[in-house]
Design a protein around this motif. Structure first.
Motif, PDB file in Angstrom:
ATOM      1  N   ASP A  70      25.123 -52.321  30.784  1.00  8.57           N
ATOM      2  CA  ASP A  70      26.453 -52.176  31.376  1.00  8.57           C
ATOM      3  C   ASP A  70      26.675 -53.246  32.449  1.00  8.57           C
ATOM      4  OD1 ASP A  70      25.885 -50.981  34.191  1.00  8.57           O
ATOM      5  OD2 ASP A  70      24.672 -49.764  32.824  1.00  8.57           O
ATOM      6  N   PRO A  71      27.927 -53.569  32.759  1.00  7.33           N
ATOM      7  CA  PRO A  71      28.237 -54.630  33.722  1.00  7.33           C
ATOM      8  C   PRO A  71      27.544 -54.460  35.070  1.00  7.33           C
ATOM      9  CG  PRO A  71      30.216 -53.999  32.537  1.00  7.33           C
ATOM     10  CD  PRO A  71      29.165 -53.016  32.119  1.00  7.33           C
ATOM     11  N   ALA A  72      27.450 -53.224  35.561  1.00  5.16           N
ATOM     12  CA  ALA A  72      26.793 -53.006  36.857  1.00  5.16           C
ATOM     13  C   ALA A  72      25.316 -53.381  36.778  1.00  5.16           C
ATOM     14  CB  ALA A  72      26.949 -51.541  37.288  1.00  5.16           C
ATOM     15  N   THR A  73      24.695 -53.074  35.643  1.00  3.76           N
ATOM     16  CA  THR A  73      23.289 -53.423  35.458  1.00  3.76           C
ATOM     17  C   THR A  73      23.118 -54.936  35.411  1.00  3.76           C
ATOM     18  OG1 THR A  73      22.800 -51.365  34.283  1.00  3.76           O
ATOM     19  CG2 THR A  73      21.303 -53.216  33.912  1.00  3.76           C
ATOM     20  N   GLN A  74      24.052 -55.603  34.722  1.00  2.00           N
ATOM     21  CA  GLN A  74      23.968 -57.064  34.659  1.00  2.00           C
ATOM     22  C   GLN A  74      24.140 -57.686  36.047  1.00  2.00           C
ATOM     23  OE1 GLN A  74      25.982 -59.075  31.397  1.00  2.00           O
ATOM     24  NE2 GLN A  74      26.219 -57.120  30.289  1.00  2.00           N
ATOM     25  N   LEU A  75      24.990 -57.094  36.856  1.00  2.00           N
ATOM     26  CA  LEU A  75      25.150 -57.594  38.225  1.00  2.00           C
ATOM     27  C   LEU A  75      23.877 -57.373  39.041  1.00  2.00           C
ATOM     28  CD1 LEU A  75      28.807 -56.503  39.075  1.00  2.00           C
ATOM     29  CD2 LEU A  75      27.957 -58.829  38.663  1.00  2.00           C
ATOM     30  N   ARG A  76      23.186 -56.261  38.796  1.00  2.00           N
ATOM     31  CA  ARG A  76      21.898 -56.044  39.485  1.00  2.00           C
ATOM     32  C   ARG A  76      20.875 -57.073  39.043  1.00  2.00           C
ATOM     33  NH1 ARG A  76      22.976 -50.664  38.528  1.00  2.00           N
ATOM     34  NH2 ARG A  76      21.338 -50.472  36.935  1.00  2.00           N
ATOM     35  N   LEU A  77      20.978 -57.483  37.764  1.00  2.00           N
ATOM     36  CA  LEU A  77      20.077 -58.553  37.288  1.00  2.00           C
ATOM     37  C   LEU A  77      20.343 -59.839  38.066  1.00  2.00           C
ATOM     38  CD1 LEU A  77      17.898 -59.499  35.285  1.00  2.00           C
ATOM     39  CD2 LEU A  77      19.754 -60.130  33.716  1.00  2.00           C
ATOM     40  N   LEU A  78      21.616 -60.109  38.375  1.00  2.00           N
ATOM     41  CA  LEU A  78      21.924 -61.283  39.197  1.00  2.00           C
ATOM     42  C   LEU A  78      21.310 -61.148  40.583  1.00  2.00           C
ATOM     43  CD1 LEU A  78      25.649 -62.220  38.442  1.00  2.00           C
ATOM     44  CD2 LEU A  78      23.580 -63.497  37.833  1.00  2.00           C
ATOM     45  N   SER A  79      21.278 -59.931  41.092  1.00  2.00           N
ATOM     46  CA  SER A  79      20.640 -59.710  42.402  1.00  2.00           C
ATOM     47  C   SER A  79      19.162 -60.030  42.333  1.00  2.00           C
ATOM     48  CB  SER A  79      20.852 -58.257  42.846  1.00  2.00           C
ATOM     49  OG  SER A  79      22.221 -57.978  43.043  1.00  2.00           O
ATOM     50  N   VAL A  99      25.085 -58.285  26.379  1.00  2.00           N
ATOM     51  CA  VAL A  99      24.386 -59.322  27.150  1.00  2.00           C
ATOM     52  C   VAL A  99      24.592 -60.643  26.425  1.00  2.00           C
ATOM     53  CG1 VAL A  99      22.165 -60.156  27.990  1.00  2.00           C
ATOM     54  CG2 VAL A  99      22.688 -57.702  28.044  1.00  2.00           C
ATOM     55  N   VAL A 100      25.387 -61.522  27.016  1.00  2.00           N
ATOM     56  CA  VAL A 100      25.702 -62.788  26.365  1.00  2.00           C
ATOM     57  C   VAL A 100      24.806 -63.892  26.941  1.00  2.00           C
ATOM     58  CG1 VAL A 100      28.060 -62.086  25.878  1.00  2.00           C
ATOM     59  CG2 VAL A 100      27.548 -63.281  28.013  1.00  2.00           C
ATOM     60  N   ARG A 101      24.724 -64.968  26.168  1.00  2.00           N
ATOM     61  CA  ARG A 101      23.856 -66.097  26.558  1.00  2.00           C
ATOM     62  C   ARG A 101      24.663 -67.379  26.565  1.00  2.00           C
ATOM     63  NH1 ARG A 101      18.673 -64.794  24.279  1.00  2.00           N
ATOM     64  NH2 ARG A 101      17.900 -66.840  24.912  1.00  2.00           N
ATOM     65  N   CYS A 102      24.283 -68.285  27.450  1.00  2.00           N
ATOM     66  CA  CYS A 102      24.905 -69.610  27.477  1.00  2.00           C
ATOM     67  C   CYS A 102      24.446 -70.389  26.258  1.00  2.00           C
ATOM     68  CB  CYS A 102      24.531 -70.343  28.756  1.00  2.00           C
ATOM     69  SG  CYS A 102      25.112 -72.061  28.825  1.00  2.00           S
ATOM     70  N   GLU A 103      25.391 -70.956  25.520  1.00  2.00           N
ATOM     71  CA  GLU A 103      25.037 -71.696  24.313  1.00  2.00           C
ATOM     72  C   GLU A 103      24.314 -72.996  24.632  1.00  2.00           C
ATOM     73  OE1 GLU A 103      25.193 -70.911  21.166  1.00  2.00           O
ATOM     74  OE2 GLU A 103      25.957 -68.919  21.683  1.00  2.00           O
ATOM     75  N   GLU A 104      24.467 -73.500  25.854  1.00  2.00           N
ATOM     76  CA  GLU A 104      23.825 -74.758  26.218  1.00  2.00           C
ATOM     77  C   GLU A 104      22.390 -74.545  26.700  1.00  2.00           C
ATOM     78  OE1 GLU A 104      24.966 -77.709  25.713  1.00  2.00           O
ATOM     79  OE2 GLU A 104      26.958 -77.082  25.041  1.00  2.00           O
ATOM     80  N   CYS A 105      22.191 -73.656  27.669  1.00  2.00           N
ATOM     81  CA  CYS A 105      20.849 -73.497  28.264  1.00  2.00           C
ATOM     82  C   CYS A 105      20.149 -72.216  27.829  1.00  2.00           C
ATOM     83  CB  CYS A 105      20.937 -73.539  29.791  1.00  2.00           C
ATOM     84  SG  CYS A 105      21.870 -72.161  30.525  1.00  2.00           S
ATOM     85  N   ILE A 125      20.768 -65.963  30.318  1.00  2.00           N
ATOM     86  CA  ILE A 125      21.667 -64.813  30.311  1.00  2.00           C
ATOM     87  C   ILE A 125      22.889 -65.167  31.154  1.00  2.00           C
ATOM     88  CG2 ILE A 125      21.927 -62.414  31.041  1.00  2.00           C
ATOM     89  CD1 ILE A 125      18.875 -62.125  30.588  1.00  2.00           C
ATOM     90  N   LEU A 126      24.066 -64.947  30.602  1.00  2.00           N
ATOM     91  CA  LEU A 126      25.299 -65.318  31.278  1.00  2.00           C
ATOM     92  C   LEU A 126      26.004 -64.040  31.710  1.00  2.00           C
ATOM     93  CD1 LEU A 126      26.619 -68.055  31.842  1.00  2.00           C
ATOM     94  CD2 LEU A 126      27.907 -67.801  29.722  1.00  2.00           C
ATOM     95  N   VAL A 127      26.156 -63.883  33.008  1.00  2.00           N
ATOM     96  CA  VAL A 127      26.736 -62.651  33.556  1.00  2.00           C
ATOM     97  C   VAL A 127      28.202 -62.910  33.917  1.00  2.00           C
ATOM     98  CG1 VAL A 127      26.605 -60.879  35.337  1.00  2.00           C
ATOM     99  CG2 VAL A 127      24.500 -61.874  34.400  1.00  2.00           C
ATOM    100  N   ARG A 128      29.088 -62.072  33.338  1.00  2.00           N
ATOM    101  CA  ARG A 128      30.512 -62.222  33.600  1.00  2.00           C
ATOM    102  C   ARG A 128      30.922 -61.478  34.874  1.00  2.00           C
ATOM    103  NH1 ARG A 128      31.706 -59.887  27.802  1.00  2.00           N
ATOM    104  NH2 ARG A 128      29.578 -59.120  28.229  1.00  2.00           N
ATOM    105  N   THR A 129      31.795 -62.120  35.644  1.00  2.00           N
ATOM    106  CA  THR A 129      32.321 -61.521  36.866  1.00  2.00           C
ATOM    107  C   THR A 129      33.835 -61.736  36.905  1.00  2.00           C
ATOM    108  OG1 THR A 129      32.167 -63.496  38.268  1.00  2.00           O
ATOM    109  CG2 THR A 129      30.157 -62.194  38.009  1.00  2.00           C
ATOM    110  N   VAL A 130      34.464 -61.268  37.957  1.00  2.00           N
ATOM    111  CA  VAL A 130      35.906 -61.461  38.092  1.00  2.00           C
ATOM    112  C   VAL A 130      36.239 -62.947  38.272  1.00  2.00           C
ATOM    113  CG1 VAL A 130      36.300 -59.164  39.038  1.00  2.00           C
ATOM    114  CG2 VAL A 130      35.750 -61.037  40.589  1.00  2.00           C
ATOM    115  N   GLU A 131      35.248 -63.753  38.588  1.00  2.00           N
ATOM    116  CA  GLU A 131      35.479 -65.184  38.795  1.00  2.00           C
ATOM    117  C   GLU A 131      35.224 -66.007  37.532  1.00  2.00           C
ATOM    118  OE1 GLU A 131      34.268 -66.009  43.368  1.00  2.00           O
ATOM    119  OE2 GLU A 131      32.598 -65.563  42.015  1.00  2.00           O
ATOM    120  N   SER A 132      34.951 -65.328  36.430  1.00  2.00           N
ATOM    121  CA  SER A 132      34.553 -66.059  35.218  1.00  2.00           C
ATOM    122  C   SER A 132      35.705 -66.852  34.601  1.00  2.00           C
ATOM    123  CB  SER A 132      33.993 -65.079  34.180  1.00  2.00           C
ATOM    124  OG  SER A 132      32.781 -64.529  34.650  1.00  2.00           O
TER     125      SER A 132
END
Length: 247
Positions: A4-13, A229-235, A238-245
């Motif tokens: 879930d998005p909250a979990t992905q944000l914790r991964l960023l932490s 859980v999406v991934r960057c096609e270049e590198c 794990i690519l985490v989406r936020t309100v700034e995406s």
């Protein structure tokens, strides 16, 4: 993989904590105090070598001076003995008297030469002693500077270790809240991608590789479910989406 998005944000932490730990480790390895201590230690080692050389030469010169002093004593004693014979009036042969006078004169010249050699050697010894004194003073100065640098190093290391311990505590508290498969993927990517396994997507740009996603990739990410859980096609991070995406 789902999270879930909250979990992905914790991964960023967790990623922020790991990046902080990496910076702390790099700072620990590259403390300026460590380079200063190495420099001072090398200078001190060179001075120690110099002092050993000077001390060795001083001992050698001291032995040479002792030999000269002993020889002067022998020459002087022989000259005194010959002078007593000359002054005793017991020598009646003019030839023997002439030889004795010649020997006394020769001994006097030899004594003068030895004393001149001794004076020259004493000057050398005095110079070596002065050099040894300068080296010892430099050693004391460097040892004092080394002690100060070591104190600064210990203070800096203690601060880094305290901060490292705090960050590790935060990590240990957060990791159990994440799915095991997500953590496994993150750790694998982090180990192969310069310490960064997860990155924000900010204004369509991956903060891991700092490349902007293509239009097709942006559409794919935007279409993915929020818990995908999406991934960057270049590198491939794990690519985490936020309100700034910017999706």
């Amino acid at each position: 993989m789902k999270a879930d998005p909250a979990t992905q944000l914790r991964l960023l932490s967790v990623q922020a904590i790991d990046s902080s730990l990496d910076r702390l480790a790099a700072r620990r390895r590259n403390l300026p105090e460590l380079a200063e201590i190495d420099k001072l230690s090398a200078q001190l080692a060179a001075l120690n070598d110099d002092l050993v050389r000077v001390s060795t030469e001083l001992r050698d010169r001291g032995r040479s001076q002792q030999k000269l002093d002993d020889e002067v004593d022998l020459v002087r004693a022989r000259a005194v003995r010959d002078q007593k014979r000359l002054d005793s009036g017991q020598i009646t042969s003019s030839r023997e008297l002439e030889n004795l006078q010649a020997e006394i004169a020769s001994l006097a010249r030899r004594q003068n030469a030895l004393e001149d050699e001794t004076l020259a050697l004493m000057e050398v010894i005095e110079g070596l002693q002065t050099r040894a004194g300068v080296i010892r003073a430099d050693q004391e100065r460097l040892e004092a500077e080394l002690a100060v640098a070591a104190g600064r190093r210990d203070t800096a290391l203690a601060e880094i270790d305290d901060e490292t311990g705090a960050r590790r505590g935060e990590r240990e508290a957060t990791i159990p809240t994440l799915p095991a498969d997500l953590v496994t993927l993150y750790e694998r990517l982090r180990s192969s991608s310069a310490g960064v396994g997860a990155a924000r997507l900010v204004r369509r740009r991956c903060e891991g590789c700092h490349l902007e996603l293509s239009g097709a990739d942006v559409r794919d990410v935007a279409a993915a479910a929020p818990d995908e859980v999406v991934r960057c096609e270049e590198c491939r991070r794990i690519l985490v989406r936020t309100v700034e995406s910017g999706l």
